[in-house]
Design a protein around this motif. Structure first.
Motif, short mmCIF file in Angstrom:
data_model
loop_
_atom_site.label_atom_id
_atom_site.label_comp_id
_atom_site.label_asym_id
_atom_site.label_seq_id
_atom_site.Cartn_x
_atom_site.Cartn_y
_atom_site.Cartn_z
N ARG A 1 49.45 21.31 52.10
CA ARG A 1 50.40 22.41 52.29
C ARG A 1 51.71 21.80 52.80
NH1 ARG A 1 47.45 27.90 53.70
NH2 ARG A 1 45.63 27.65 52.35
N VAL A 2 52.72 22.64 53.02
CA VAL A 2 54.03 22.14 53.43
C VAL A 2 54.52 22.94 54.62
CG1 VAL A 2 56.44 21.81 52.75
CG2 VAL A 2 54.60 21.41 51.08
N ASP A 3 55.00 22.25 55.65
CA ASP A 3 55.67 22.99 56.72
C ASP A 3 57.17 22.70 56.69
OD1 ASP A 3 56.56 21.05 58.83
OD2 ASP A 3 54.44 20.70 59.16
N VAL A 4 57.93 23.75 57.00
CA VAL A 4 59.38 23.70 57.00
C VAL A 4 59.88 24.23 58.34
CG1 VAL A 4 59.46 24.03 54.49
CG2 VAL A 4 59.64 26.02 56.00
N CYS A 5 61.13 23.91 58.67
CA CYS A 5 61.65 24.41 59.95
C CYS A 5 63.06 24.97 59.85
CB CYS A 5 61.57 23.33 61.02
SG CYS A 5 62.43 21.81 60.66
N THR A 6 63.57 25.13 58.63
CA THR A 6 64.86 25.80 58.43
C THR A 6 64.81 26.56 57.12
OG1 THR A 6 65.89 23.99 57.17
CG2 THR A 6 66.12 23.92 59.59
N GLY A 7 65.79 27.45 56.95
CA GLY A 7 65.91 28.14 55.68
C GLY A 7 66.16 27.19 54.53
N GLY A 8 66.91 26.11 54.77
CA GLY A 8 67.17 25.14 53.72
C GLY A 8 65.91 24.45 53.25
N GLU A 9 65.07 24.01 54.20
CA GLU A 9 63.81 23.39 53.81
C GLU A 9 62.91 24.38 53.08
OE1 GLU A 9 63.51 19.99 57.34
OE2 GLU A 9 62.08 21.65 57.30
N SER B 1 44.02 23.11 61.41
CA SER B 1 45.17 22.63 60.65
C SER B 1 45.79 21.45 61.38
CB SER B 1 46.23 23.72 60.46
OG SER B 1 45.70 24.82 59.75
N PHE B 2 46.37 20.53 60.58
CA PHE B 2 46.98 19.33 61.15
C PHE B 2 48.27 19.01 60.40
CE2 PHE B 2 42.47 19.14 61.92
CZ PHE B 2 42.41 18.84 63.28
N GLU B 3 49.18 18.33 61.11
CA GLU B 3 50.49 17.98 60.56
C GLU B 3 50.74 16.50 60.82
OE1 GLU B 3 52.95 20.67 62.76
OE2 GLU B 3 52.08 22.45 61.81
N PRO B 4 50.32 15.62 59.89
CA PRO B 4 50.45 14.17 60.14
C PRO B 4 51.88 13.67 60.33
CG PRO B 4 48.91 14.61 58.37
CD PRO B 4 49.58 15.91 58.67
N GLY B 5 52.88 14.42 59.84
CA GLY B 5 54.27 14.00 60.03
C GLY B 5 54.62 12.76 59.25
N ARG B 6 55.29 11.81 59.91
CA ARG B 6 55.81 10.61 59.24
C ARG B 6 54.70 9.76 58.63
NH1 ARG B 6 58.91 8.13 63.67
NH2 ARG B 6 58.60 10.17 64.61
N ALA B 7 53.45 9.97 59.07
CA ALA B 7 52.37 9.10 58.64
C ALA B 7 52.11 9.18 57.14
CB ALA B 7 51.09 9.43 59.41
N ILE B 8 52.60 10.21 56.47
CA ILE B 8 52.40 10.31 55.02
C ILE B 8 53.50 9.60 54.26
CG2 ILE B 8 52.39 11.95 53.09
CD1 ILE B 8 50.83 13.86 54.94
N TYR C 1 49.14 19.78 56.52
CA TYR C 1 50.50 20.16 56.15
C TYR C 1 51.40 18.93 56.11
CZ TYR C 1 49.65 25.18 56.82
OH TYR C 1 49.21 26.48 56.69
N TYR C 2 52.21 18.85 55.09
CA TYR C 2 53.24 17.81 54.99
C TYR C 2 54.48 18.28 55.75
CZ TYR C 2 56.85 14.76 53.15
OH TYR C 2 57.89 13.87 53.04
N ALA C 3 55.03 17.41 56.59
CA ALA C 3 56.20 17.77 57.40
C ALA C 3 57.48 17.60 56.59
CB ALA C 3 56.25 16.90 58.66
N GLY C 4 58.05 18.72 56.17
CA GLY C 4 59.28 18.65 55.39
C GLY C 4 60.41 17.95 56.10
N LYS C 5 60.44 18.05 57.44
CA LYS C 5 61.56 17.45 58.17
C LYS C 5 61.57 15.92 58.06
CE LYS C 5 59.26 17.31 62.67
NZ LYS C 5 59.39 17.62 64.11
N ALA C 6 60.41 15.31 57.82
CA ALA C 6 60.36 13.85 57.71
C ALA C 6 61.16 13.38 56.51
CB ALA C 6 58.91 13.38 57.61
N PHE C 7 60.93 14.01 55.36
CA PHE C 7 61.74 13.80 54.16
C PHE C 7 61.30 14.83 53.14
CE2 PHE C 7 62.29 12.09 49.84
CZ PHE C 7 63.67 12.14 49.81
N LEU C 8 62.25 15.60 52.63
CA LEU C 8 61.90 16.64 51.68
C LEU C 8 62.87 16.66 50.51
CD1 LEU C 8 59.88 18.97 51.24
CD2 LEU C 8 61.58 20.50 52.26
N CYS C 9 62.30 16.62 49.34
CA CYS C 9 63.02 16.94 48.11
C CYS C 9 61.98 17.57 47.19
CB CYS C 9 63.66 15.70 47.49
SG CYS C 9 62.48 14.49 46.84
N THR C 10 62.43 18.16 46.10
CA THR C 10 61.48 18.89 45.25
C THR C 10 60.40 17.96 44.69
OG1 THR C 10 62.99 18.66 43.36
CG2 THR C 10 63.12 20.70 44.65
N THR C 11 60.77 16.73 44.35
CA THR C 11 59.79 15.81 43.78
C THR C 11 58.70 15.47 44.77
OG1 THR C 11 61.48 14.85 42.33
CG2 THR C 11 59.50 13.54 42.70
#
Length: 471
Positions: free
Chosen positions: A111-119, A312-319, A90-100
């Protein structure tokens, strides 16, 4: 040269032989110096980027993001296959997320993980399949949970007994079934900043291991909820695998006990793998992380006589972290006497804690290099600071930079792809900078920068009539 006892530099900071060098582990693979001595990223000159988009500007190397996403997926796929199971990253949306960026990582099989309605809305707007989204958070609102269930989010990671009951009511009301993971606190203390450690007992996330069985039993009673497994995350910016091995051992004990009450098909061990911010940082290779963590799970399952679950794994900032480089323009420099003939040079740039809050929040360390040309002269101990009205507005706390660095030069700070744009603010009414993607010699804006007009547009007082004599 000062002795270590006299120097205000920390012991880890090495005086470089060449203050223009680009340490490979800290920069995107495409970062080089061109024939004129300036820095290029993704085949685009720093000077061209600054002239086109202004400064500050966050430059994101598309190939670096894609390459690291692909490397994590392939490494965990291989490690899982070697141990008789499957893995999802899973890609951590909180690290940096935009549609691109969301589209880039999905293209590479993540896959993508999010932690707010906005994400969540950003991911959906990007075309991410809801079934491949995980939804985190310790205080998801009823509206956020309703939206997640309605769109068919793949898993919701439940964080409290209250959230379980909220989901029970929502699924009953709209006649839906929602897959959930239960977040647990393993008690493993990650070697990282206190604010980045998320598995110690005294913190806001998840259920203590002792309380998790009751939470799972309650979920299994609810017709609209499907319990699919456990989730544990020990922290962020972590080097090595020892903490992950210990955490897996503790969580597998609970996992095995829960099998008596029904299937537990998944186990998410989080991630938060570290990156290099300075030349002395030594992140664990991706292949080593995958092989050793998955092997630890397989060994733990074999010892208990149970099947290895899907992982499942969430590498976070490492991506995304290493893919980002922020460009600033130097405004002023000054030498500050520290006593005993020791000085530190302060270099003020046109951004600061509004575009990179990590130094102020965590005491994070960064590197910096002169980007518009080759510097000359003996390396000088420097501190890069921002323009904000705070003494803690530090971008790079300790660095050696060329002696001739001067106002008007461009300065590049690498490893800013994660938790910089996502934590940015309008402190002091400074507009947030653009994010520009580079690849194959071309650049394009993927997040527009703000203007003063954008900042003022939120001020409702501008629309109100101003009566004479108002105070």
């Amino acid at each position: 040269m000062l002795s270590p006892a006299d120097s205000p530099a920390p012991e880890w900071l090495v005086v470089p032989d060449d203050p223009n060098d680009l340490v490979a582990s800290v920069w995107p693979a495409s970062a080089t110096r061109d024939v004129d001595g300036g820095i290029e990223i993704g085949g685009v000159r720093a000077t061209t980027l600054a002239q086109t988009y202004g400064t500050p500007v966050l430059v994101l190397d598309e190939d670096e993001v894609r390459g690291r996403a692909r490397a994590f997926r392939l490494a965990f796929d291989a490690a899982a296959a070697d141990n008789g199971t499957t893995a999802q990253v899973y890609y951590a949306g909180k690290a940096f997320l935009c549609t691109t960026v969301a589209r880039w990582v999905v293209d590479e099989g993540l896959r993508v993980d999010v932690c707010t309605g906005g994400e969540l809305e950003v991911a959906i707007a990007a075309g991410v399949a809801p079934a491949s989204i995980g939804f985190h958070g310790n205080n998801k609102s009823v509206a956020e949970l309703e939206r997640a269930v309605e769109v068919g989010v793949g898993t919701i990671i439940v964080d409290s007994a209250i959230e379980i009951e909220r989901l029970a009511a929502i699924t009953a009301r709209i006649d839906a079934t929602q897959r959930v993971l239960v977040r647990v606190i393993s008690g493993v203390h990650a070697e990282t900043h206190d604010f980045l450690a998320t598995a110690h007992e005294d913190q806001k996330f998840g259920f203590p291991l002792a309380d998790a069985e009751a939470a799972v039993a309650r979920i299994r009673e609810i017709p609209g909820l499907e319990f699919v497994g456990l989730h544990c995350h020990i922290g962020s910016q972590i080097f090595g695998v020892a903490g992950f091995r210990e955490s897996a051992e503790r969580v597998l004990e609970l996992h095995a006990a829960l099998l008596d009450g029904g299937p537990v098909p998944q186990l998410n061990l989080g991630g938060g793998f570290g990156i290099a911010y300075t030349r002395v940082d030594d992140p664990t290779p991706i292949e080593t992380l995958a092989a050793e963590i998955v092997s630890a799970v397989a060994e733990g399952c074999a010892a208990r006589g149970i099947d290895v679950p899907a992982l499942s794994f969430e590498p976070g900032r490492a991506i995304v972290g290493t893919a980002g480089v922020t460009l600033y323009e130097v405004g002023t420099t000054k030498d500050v006497e520290l006593g005993s003939g020791v000085t530190r040079r302060y270099i003020s740039v046109d951004g600061g804690m509004s575009d990179n809050a990590r130094t102020a929040l965590y005491g994070a360390q960064y590197s910096a290099r002169l980007a518009s040309r080759q510097g000359v002269g003996e390396p000088r101990l420097s501190r890069v600071v921002g323009k904000h009205c705070e003494s803690g507005d530090i971008v790079v706390d300790h660095e050696y930079l060329p002696a001739d660095l001067a106002p008007g030069d461009l300065l590049a700070v690498p490893a800013t792809g994660a938790y910089c744009a996502s934590l940015s603010s309008n402190y002091n009414h400074v507009p947030r900078p653009p994010v520009v993607a580079v690849r194959d010699g071309r650049a394009r804006i993927i997040v527009r920068g703000e203007t003063i007009a954008d900042v003022l547009a939120r001020d409702a007082g501008l629309d109100a009539p101003h009566a004479d004599g108002d105070q």
